[in-house]
Design an enzyme around this catalytic site. Structure first.
Site, PDB file in Angstrom:
ATOM      1  N   LYS A 129       0.875  -1.222   0.197  1.00 39.55           N
ATOM      2  CA  LYS A 129       0.138  -0.204   0.060  1.00 39.55           C
ATOM      3  C   LYS A 129       0.858   1.519   0.052  1.00 39.55           C
ATOM      4  O   LYS A 129       1.731   1.308   0.648  1.00 39.55           O
ATOM      5  CB  LYS A 129      -1.100   0.459   1.086  1.00 39.55           C
ATOM      6  CG  LYS A 129      -1.980   1.191   1.298  1.00 39.55           C
ATOM      7  CD  LYS A 129      -2.787   0.605   2.106  1.00 39.55           C
ATOM      8  CE  LYS A 129      -4.018   1.948   2.232  1.00 39.55           C
ATOM      9  NZ  LYS A 129      -4.906   1.737   3.498  1.00 39.55           N
ATOM     10  N   SER A 208      -9.549   2.336   2.269  1.00 40.36           N
ATOM     11  CA  SER A 208      -8.777   2.766   2.148  1.00 40.36           C
ATOM     12  C   SER A 208      -7.454   2.035   1.288  1.00 40.36           C
ATOM     13  O   SER A 208      -7.153   2.579   0.722  1.00 40.36           O
ATOM     14  CB  SER A 208      -7.378   3.952   2.763  1.00 40.36           C
ATOM     15  OG  SER A 208      -7.076   3.049   4.064  1.00 40.36           O
ATOM     16  N   SER A 232     -10.179   0.292   6.804  1.00 38.41           N
ATOM     17  CA  SER A 232      -9.823  -0.210   5.670  1.00 38.41           C
ATOM     18  C   SER A 232      -9.281  -1.058   5.026  1.00 38.41           C
ATOM     19  O   SER A 232      -8.509  -1.250   4.208  1.00 38.41           O
ATOM     20  CB  SER A 232      -9.019   1.022   5.649  1.00 38.41           C
ATOM     21  OG  SER A 232      -9.093   2.389   5.715  1.00 38.41           O
TER      22      SER A 232
END
Length: 562
Positions: A129, A208, A232
């Site tokens: 990420k 996210s 997330s």
């Protein structure tokens, strides 16, 4: 090492990263696909063997010497080049680094001969990420302000979890898209734009960690990491029929991760199976002096590796409860959260039958964590300390040109956003209050944070005790994924879908999202299970037993054009 340019990180990330490896091919050229093509017979075999492959399955292929790590890496890079222009999961593809790692691993295996021993994730293509530091790459956290030419936030070192993954042998393919600073339930960033759900690019995968989720579910990577401040990892995993683990806070280190709220942030694995997620979590877990919450975790946690808990009978005789406040629909008092939509309620009730079929009892009771629990959880306040996390990150992981928010503002000529450096506010006509002291020295910290957290965790544990529960089970998302393109055509911007699971982060208990079925339109539904702190192994066992009893996962059918 020179800083990457904005061109390498914004726009067509796949083509921009591959172009330096392919002389004479411009970024964005359709010839990129052709340059990565494998011989037709090999391509067909790899398509058969690698689609939905597990870590253990890939290692069996390596043992049989059927493929090299370089061949496998090229196969994944080719899929990214083919499909990611539609789904936009990766903000940056590090093809050069991935192929160099693969070549080094192939050479090491050749030198080692029959006695060669690999790590738990050797030769496993993974994505990271974009808020998690990867040495030499930009830790953008999805924000365009960290991509300004000459001022890119180039990571000086790997985050500890990335270092652990590398040591275990992963091949890092690139960095995944995310909303700015992870501050949204959607997955649109100022640095790169919007990521689509792999099951339908028009729909939201949620955020996210939506970039990692889309890459993994689309077989553009085998595994990846996510981060989770309020939902997330779990919520986007639920929209995309993958497994996402939020570990007990302190089991994994968040040092080197560009924070949103460092007191709620956490990191864990995203994979297509519980077994793969267990292997990755075993690698990620460990104490780290740079993250105070990990101190003593080795003694507190159930012992690894977490694959030892993969028992298909783990749900037999166990009892789970459904939190009443999560099941509240529109117009009901659920403590101020998102109401449960009727379509989601229906598919969840079907998913619960899978728990029962695997041998578990599931309890519904209006007194089990009612709306008052959600209200209690909201009293755990971290916001006064958000800036402290950002300052510590920049101090230790920032580039030479700035190691604080003040340095950034001086260098760039603009401040960091209030998302991560909140500005103290006051009533009109009154002076702004002084900044709060650091958490460790704040005399109000116990009243603001620690005591409310203790009360909320105690209420959670008391509910498990009172109802004789091994854990909780509930929808990971309160509503189906929705058509973001349709929302945009109406002049609006999507921010969801939404969940009611942020309380988990406030008290630091572990939770896992597993595929729980599909809506009538073919989009996935995810079910979440949580349990007591430091019982991550038990949690993995419950999820594995559910997975093996239901087999809800099915891969998406990808398209090459919008």
């Amino acid at each position: 090492m020179s800083s990457p340019t904005r061109r390498e990180f914004v726009g067509s990330a796949t083509a921009a990263a591959l172009a330096p490896l392919l002389p004479g091919i411009d970024a964005g050229s359709s010839s990129v696909d052709a340059a990565l093509e494998l011989p037709a017979s090999l391509q067909a075999a790899m398509d058969h063997d690698l689609m939905e492959v597990t870590i253990l399955g890939l290692h069996q292929l390596y043992d049989a010497r059927k493929y090299t790590v370089t061949q496998v890496t090229r196969w994944y890079l080719a899929r990214i080049a083919r499909y990611d222009p539609v789904y936009r999961a990766l903000i940056h593809v590090d093809a050069r680094g991935a192929l160099a790692t693969a070549a080094a691993q192939d050479a090491a295996a050749k030198r080692g001969g029959a006695g060669f021993r690999r790590g738990a994730l050797w030769g496993v293509p993974a994505v990271i990420k974009a808020n998690t530091s990867v040495k030499g790459l930009v830790t953008s956290a999805g924000w365009s302000g960290y991509l300004i030419p000459g001022y890119e936030l180039v990571a000086p070192a790997d985050a500890p979890v990335v270092g652990r993954l590398r040591a275990a042998g992963v091949v890092i393919l690139g960095q995944t898209n995310m909303p700015d600073f992870a501050a949204s339930d959607g997955n649109t960033s100022s640095a790169f734009g919007r990521t689509g759900d792999a099951y339908n690019w028009r729909y939201s995968p949620g955020g996210s960690s939506g970039g990692t989720v889309t890459a993994v579910t689309a077989n553009m990577a085998l595994v990846g990491n996510g981060t989770d401040t309020a939902n997330s990892i779990r919520m986007p995993a639920a929209t995309s029929a993958v497994v996402g683990i939020l570990p007990t806070r302190g089991l994994t280190s968040i040092a080197g991760i560009n924070p949103l709220d460092w007191l709620r942030d956490n990191t864990g694995p995203i994979a297509r199976t519980v077994g793969d997620a267990a292997i990755v979590l075993s690698v990620m877990a460990g104490e780290d002096p740079r993250d105070f919450r990990t101190k003593g975790s080795t003694a507190l946690a159930q012992p690894g590796p977490y694959s030892r808990y993969l028992n298909a009978g783990a749900l037999k005789g166990k009892q789970f409860g459904v939190p009443a406040f999560i099941m509240m629909g529109p117009g009901e008092n659920n403590g101020g959260g998102t109401p449960l939509e009727p379509e989601t309620r229906a598919v969840f009730l079907k998913a619960v039958e899978g728990m029962r079929a695997a041998g578990a009892t599931v309890v519904f009771d209006d007194a089990l964590l009612p709306a008052s629990f959600a209200t209690l959880a909201s009293t755990v306040v971290m916001r006064p300390y958000i800036a402290e996390g950002t300052e510590a990150f920049l101090r230790d992981w920032g580039p030479p040109s700035y190691h604080s928010s003040a340095d950034y503002a001086t260098a760039v000529g603009a401040p960091l956003p209030t998302t991560i450096i909140p500005v103290p506010t006051a009533a009109p006509g009154t002076p702004a209050p002084p900044p709060r002291p650091p958490l460790a020295s704040d005399p109000q910290a116990d009243a603001t944070l620690w005591e409310p957290q203790r009360r909320t965790l105690a209420a959670y544990d008391e509910a498990l005790d009172h109802f004789h529960l091994d854990g909780l089970v509930y929808p990971a998302v309160q509503q189906p994924p929705f058509d973001e393109v349709e929302v945009a055509l109406k002049g609006n911007r999507s921010g969801g879908p939404h969940s009611n699971t942020g309380w988990v982060n406030r008290i630091g208990v572990p939770a896992i999202s597993v595929p729980g079925g599909f809506y009538e339109n073919g989009l996935p539904f995810g079910m979440e299970i949580s349990t007591r702190r430091w019982h991550d192994g038990d949690l993995i066992g419950y999820a594995f037993a559910y997975e093996q009893a239901t087999h809800h996962r099915r891969p998406p059918v990808l398209v090459e054009h919008r």
